[in-house]
Write a protein that holds these residues in place. Structure first.
Motif, PDB file in Angstrom:
ATOM      1  N   PRO A 190       0.839  -1.203   0.000  1.00 18.64           N
ATOM      2  CA  PRO A 190       0.000   0.000   0.000  1.00 18.64           C
ATOM      3  C   PRO A 190       0.876   1.255   0.000  1.00 18.64           C
ATOM      4  O   PRO A 190       1.884   1.327   0.707  1.00 18.64           O
ATOM      5  N   GLY A 191       0.521   2.225  -0.812  1.00 19.12           N
ATOM      6  CA  GLY A 191       1.259   3.486  -0.847  1.00 19.12           C
ATOM      7  C   GLY A 191       2.521   3.478  -1.670  1.00 19.12           C
ATOM      8  O   GLY A 191       3.264   4.477  -1.680  1.00 19.12           O
ATOM      9  N   ALA A 192       2.812   2.397  -2.399  1.00 17.41           N
ATOM     10  CA  ALA A 192       4.069   2.301  -3.146  1.00 17.41           C
ATOM     11  C   ALA A 192       4.205   3.395  -4.188  1.00 17.41           C
ATOM     12  O   ALA A 192       5.312   3.869  -4.471  1.00 17.41           O
ATOM     13  N   LEU A 193       3.091   3.827  -4.771  1.00 17.38           N
ATOM     14  CA  LEU A 193       3.144   4.817  -5.844  1.00 17.38           C
ATOM     15  C   LEU A 193       3.697   6.157  -5.360  1.00 17.38           C
ATOM     16  O   LEU A 193       4.348   6.880  -6.115  1.00 17.38           O
ATOM     17  N   ASP A 194       3.450   6.483  -4.092  1.00 15.86           N
ATOM     18  CA  ASP A 194       3.917   7.770  -3.568  1.00 15.86           C
ATOM     19  C   ASP A 194       5.429   7.846  -3.500  1.00 15.86           C
ATOM     20  O   ASP A 194       5.996   8.939  -3.443  1.00 15.86           O
ATOM     21  N   ASP A 195       6.096   6.697  -3.503  1.00 20.38           N
ATOM     22  CA  ASP A 195       7.557   6.665  -3.408  1.00 20.38           C
ATOM     23  C   ASP A 195       8.222   6.342  -4.736  1.00 20.38           C
ATOM     24  O   ASP A 195       9.412   6.020  -4.783  1.00 20.38           O
ATOM     25  N   LEU A 196       7.470   6.414  -5.855  1.00 14.64           N
ATOM     26  CA  LEU A 196       7.986   5.977  -7.147  1.00 14.64           C
ATOM     27  C   LEU A 196       9.272   6.702  -7.530  1.00 14.64           C
ATOM     28  O   LEU A 196      10.265   6.067  -7.892  1.00 14.64           O
ATOM     29  N   GLY A 197       9.266   8.029  -7.449  1.00 14.04           N
ATOM     30  CA  GLY A 197      10.456   8.790  -7.829  1.00 14.04           C
ATOM     31  C   GLY A 197      11.663   8.420  -6.997  1.00 14.04           C
ATOM     32  O   GLY A 197      12.768   8.232  -7.522  1.00 14.04           O
TER      33      GLY A 197
END
Length: 353
Positions: A18-25
């Motif tokens: 959960p929340g992996a997309l927020d740390d993509l960069g």
């Protein structure tokens, strides 16, 4: 004595939570995939575009490309558009069609691909294949594996539940596909890649035997991991054999014979797998697979996706023609239409209503 080993083609990064997309960069920078942040992000007009506003502040160096669909022309156009830029990687953000377009485009311009799926409909998210519609119907194109796979389980929860259920059918069908591979080894002497078979089988078994459902984060984690592992198994073997047998031949037959009526890929593969298990005499396994598929809201009878018994008989009879050279239980039994119909009637009785 020499020490022999082999390199396994697999992503550098697999981030499922959960929340992996927020740390993509940050993930891409930390793993040296993109220090500069210069990314070509391919998105659809649907789920991917809705995430653009959320992601743009954390990806200031990204250029965004909206992809119209999942055709070969779309993929070639995307490659042409991003060729002029000096990017570190291509990001495919969206459903399977967008990721396949991004895979093909990235391969065409020689850039690594980061797969960011917004649903779990099938195992193509990490496979070395891009499936694209073309003038002849649909083609499969060999491409490198994604260098990274980022799956945000919070985003997956927002996807239409049917797409998640379809992924269950595709993962579970591995079990039938491996049984077909083992049959081909016994009868035809086909070589089995033991590592690829082990990866694919365990991915399917993990989903089949998990007690949770699509509303359970733990189950979604296992399903996402299974689909990634299925793609890696195909990379290890060098073809789709670990995840594609009679189950997928039946799926392809639905698509080719009834292109406007076909159900989701994973729905058809799950149904095909349960029937194929029955065909090979694994009646208890077939019944258990059907029970699990039903528990997840997936079809196990063609009538449940709008096809008559006679149409299903035609599908099963035609299925071997979809993959010439592939040996499965369908080629082994070589059933005539009346035999298929009789066996289907027995299958219906065996799995119950």
């Amino acid at each position: 004595m020499p020490v022999l080993t082999r390199l396994i083609p697999s992503p550098v990064v697999v981030d499922i939570r959960p929340g992996a997309l927020d740390d993509l960069g940050g993930v891409l920078a930390d793993e040296r995939i993109s220090h500069s942040g210069k990314l070509a992000v391919a998105v659809s007009g649907g789920s991917g575009a809705r995430l653009r506003e959320r992601l743009e502040p954390s990806l200031p160096g990204a250029a965004w490309y909206e992809v119209g669909g999942g055709t070969l022309d779309d993929a070639v156009r995307l490659a042409s558009d991003i060729r002029a830029g000096h990017y570190d990687a291509v990001v495919g953000l969206g459903g399977g069609k967008i990721i396949d377009c991004a895979k093909f485009a990235a391969a065409r311009v020689g850039l690594p691909l980061v797969a960011v799926p917004t649903n779990l409909a099938h195992d193509g998210l990490c496979s070395p294949v891009a499936t694209l519609d073309n003038d002849a119907g649909r083609g499969s194109y060999g491409v490198p594996n994604p260098i990274a796979v980022v799956i945000d389980l919070d985003v997956i929860r927002e996807a239409p539940v049917r797409f998640v259920r379809a992924g269950i059918g595709d993962a579970v069908s591995n079990i039938s596909a491996i049984a077909d591979w083992e049959l081909a080894a016994r009868v035809k002497g086909e070589k089995i890649d033991g590592l690829a078979a082990a990866i694919a089988r365990q991915a399917g078994e993990a989903v089949l035997r998990h007690p949770g459902g699509v509303g359970d984060t733990g189950f979604l984690q296992v399903l996402a991991e299974a689909l990634v592992l299925s793609g890696i198994a195909m990379s290890v073997s060098g073809d789709s054999r670990p995840s594609s047998g009679a189950c997928h031949e039946i799926n392809h037959a639905f698509d080719l014979l009834f292109p406007k009526r076909a159900a989701a890929h994973g729905e058809q593969c799950g149904l095909g797998a349960a029937f194929a298990m029955y065909l090979r005499g694994a009646h208890e396994e077939s019944a258990f697979m059907a029970e699990v598929l039903r528990r997840h809201g997936l079809p196990v009878l063609p009538e449940e996706i709008g096809f008559t018994v006679d149409e299903f008989v035609r599908v099963v009879e035609f299925a071997p023609e979809t993959r010439p050279g592939r040996y499965t239980i369908l080629e082994h039994l070589d059933l005539k239409p009346e035999q298929i119909k009789d066996t289907y009637a027995d299958y219906v009785k065996a799995i119950g209503s």
